[in-house]
Scaffold this active site. Sequence first.
Site, PDB file in Angstrom:
ATOM      1  N   LYS A  13      -1.964  -1.377  -3.976  1.00  0.00           N
ATOM      2  CA  LYS A  13      -2.741  -0.393  -4.025  1.00  0.00           C
ATOM      3  C   LYS A  13      -2.132   0.952  -4.038  1.00  0.00           C
ATOM      4  O   LYS A  13      -1.102   0.927  -2.881  1.00  0.00           O
ATOM      5  CB  LYS A  13      -3.734  -0.500  -2.653  1.00  0.00           C
ATOM      6  CG  LYS A  13      -4.560   0.521  -2.412  1.00  0.00           C
ATOM      7  CD  LYS A  13      -5.320   0.516  -0.816  1.00  0.00           C
ATOM      8  CE  LYS A  13      -5.969   1.887  -0.626  1.00  0.00           C
ATOM      9  NZ  LYS A  13      -6.415   1.925   0.722  1.00  0.00           N
TER      10      LYS A  13
ATOM     11  N   LYS B  83       0.807  -1.130  -0.128  1.00  0.00           N
ATOM     12  CA  LYS B  83      -0.191  -0.081  -0.136  1.00  0.00           C
ATOM     13  C   LYS B  83       0.888   1.076  -0.004  1.00  0.00           C
ATOM     14  O   LYS B  83       1.618   1.527   0.794  1.00  0.00           O
ATOM     15  CB  LYS B  83      -0.793   0.007   1.184  1.00  0.00           C
ATOM     16  CG  LYS B  83      -1.779   1.171   1.203  1.00  0.00           C
ATOM     17  CD  LYS B  83      -2.852   1.026   2.567  1.00  0.00           C
ATOM     18  CE  LYS B  83      -3.627   2.393   2.573  1.00  0.00           C
ATOM     19  NZ  LYS B  83      -4.554   2.246   3.568  1.00  0.00           N
TER      20      LYS B  83
HETATM   21  C1  PBG Z   1      -7.509   3.146   5.390  1.00  0.00           C
HETATM   22  C2  PBG Z   1      -7.729   3.161   3.880  1.00  0.00           C
HETATM   23  C3  PBG Z   1      -7.365   4.097   3.301  1.00  0.00           C
HETATM   24  C4  PBG Z   1      -7.942   3.398   1.860  1.00  0.00           C
HETATM   25  C5  PBG Z   1      -8.238   2.086   2.098  1.00  0.00           C
HETATM   26  N1  PBG Z   1      -8.087   1.970   3.244  1.00  0.00           N
HETATM   27  C6  PBG Z   1      -7.063   5.563   3.113  1.00  0.00           C
HETATM   28  C7  PBG Z   1      -5.664   5.569   3.316  1.00  0.00           C
HETATM   29  O1  PBG Z   1      -4.798   5.183   3.740  1.00  0.00           O
HETATM   30  O2  PBG Z   1      -5.370   7.095   3.617  1.00  0.00           O
HETATM   31  C8  PBG Z   1      -8.033   4.182   0.654  1.00  0.00           C
HETATM   32  C9  PBG Z   1      -9.083   3.814  -0.404  1.00  0.00           C
HETATM   33  C10 PBG Z   1      -9.244   4.506  -1.512  1.00  0.00           C
HETATM   34  O3  PBG Z   1      -8.702   5.659  -2.059  1.00  0.00           O
HETATM   35  O4  PBG Z   1     -10.235   4.185  -2.199  1.00  0.00           O
HETATM   36  N2  PBG Z   1      -6.225   3.173   6.041  1.00  0.00           N
END
Ligand code: PBG
Length: 333
Positions: A255, A202
């Site tokens: 992601k 991520k």
């Molecule tokens: C929570 C989380 C996030 C997303 C998914 N889980 C936000 C972040 O890390 O700031 C992002 C999902 C999206 O942008 O569609 N940690």
Amino acid sequence: MVFPQTRMRRLRATAGLRGLVRETELRAGQLVLPMFVSEAAAGAAAGSGREAIVTMPGVERLSLAAAVEEARETAGLGIAAVMLFGVPEAKDEEGSGAWDEEGIVQLAVRAIKQAVPELLVITDVCLCEYTAHGHCGVLREDASIDNDATLDSLARTAVSHARAGADVVAPSDMMDGRVGAIREALDGEGFAETPILAYSAKFASAFYGPFREAAGSTPAFGDRRAYQMDPANGEEAVREALLDVGEGADMVMVKPALAYGEVIRAVKTATRLPVAAYNVSGEYAMVKAAAEAGYIDERSAVLEILTSLRRAGADTIVTYHAKDAARWLAEQR
Ligand code: PBG
């Protein structure tokens, strides 16, 4: 053999030939629809239980009743799963709402599994929607994030989701060791059969902007670069995924998705696990805005994007386009 013996266009001449040699297939059953369940949405205008999200046209924050309605529609379209994000009314320093047995996500899991048992329910396991400071972990005095102190909170959260009936739990916090901690806690509480979908790679991305507005999870100070990955690093993404495999991840995720196709492929090759790609909020918002302006054709752009993620190596795609895509795929057949 080269031209003129070889003519690549021979197999492109008709829809039949193109279909015969198509390498990648996209099905509704490979899609996951993210859903925002909100405590406040019960009070939304006209009793609809739905609050529009300005930055994500077509996506809404849902009350429990509206979430069940949405889940029914989603299942009816042949979509595999919903992924739940909670939007609580109250937050605190520790993010204790995340593991509240009567929290909005826990209630939504129970309600959806009862009403639509055939639809898989995946829960996002993170603290950022529940902490007053908006970070994904527990803060130390100096405002840095205490990795090891956060693991216990994440494990409790995952267990509370499993107890509510979640089919899969998906940690997105990016703390080190969280997959192992969650696996151990799940096993200890009698949920040895609940799979973990790890958000392994991520990245600290600009493409999460609309989500943070939707979930009210923008950090009150600083950013997430001390725990989410540097977008410049592909090798590190593979290492993250392999570590999660070692800790017991059943599926791994990359992601965002669009700018990370080669990372999806590298993670797939290295892990041989089912890989999910998360087509995130900013990617959705870009397509919506361009389509709205008449700059691109939404339907073909969305199907091209989703197909490209499958081609990159994603088995599963988490996308806010899931319902539209499922409808378009059904029409194509
Ligand atoms: C929570 C989380 C996030 C997303 C998914 N889980 C936000 C972040 O890390 O700031 C992002 C999902 C999206 O942008 O569609 N940690």
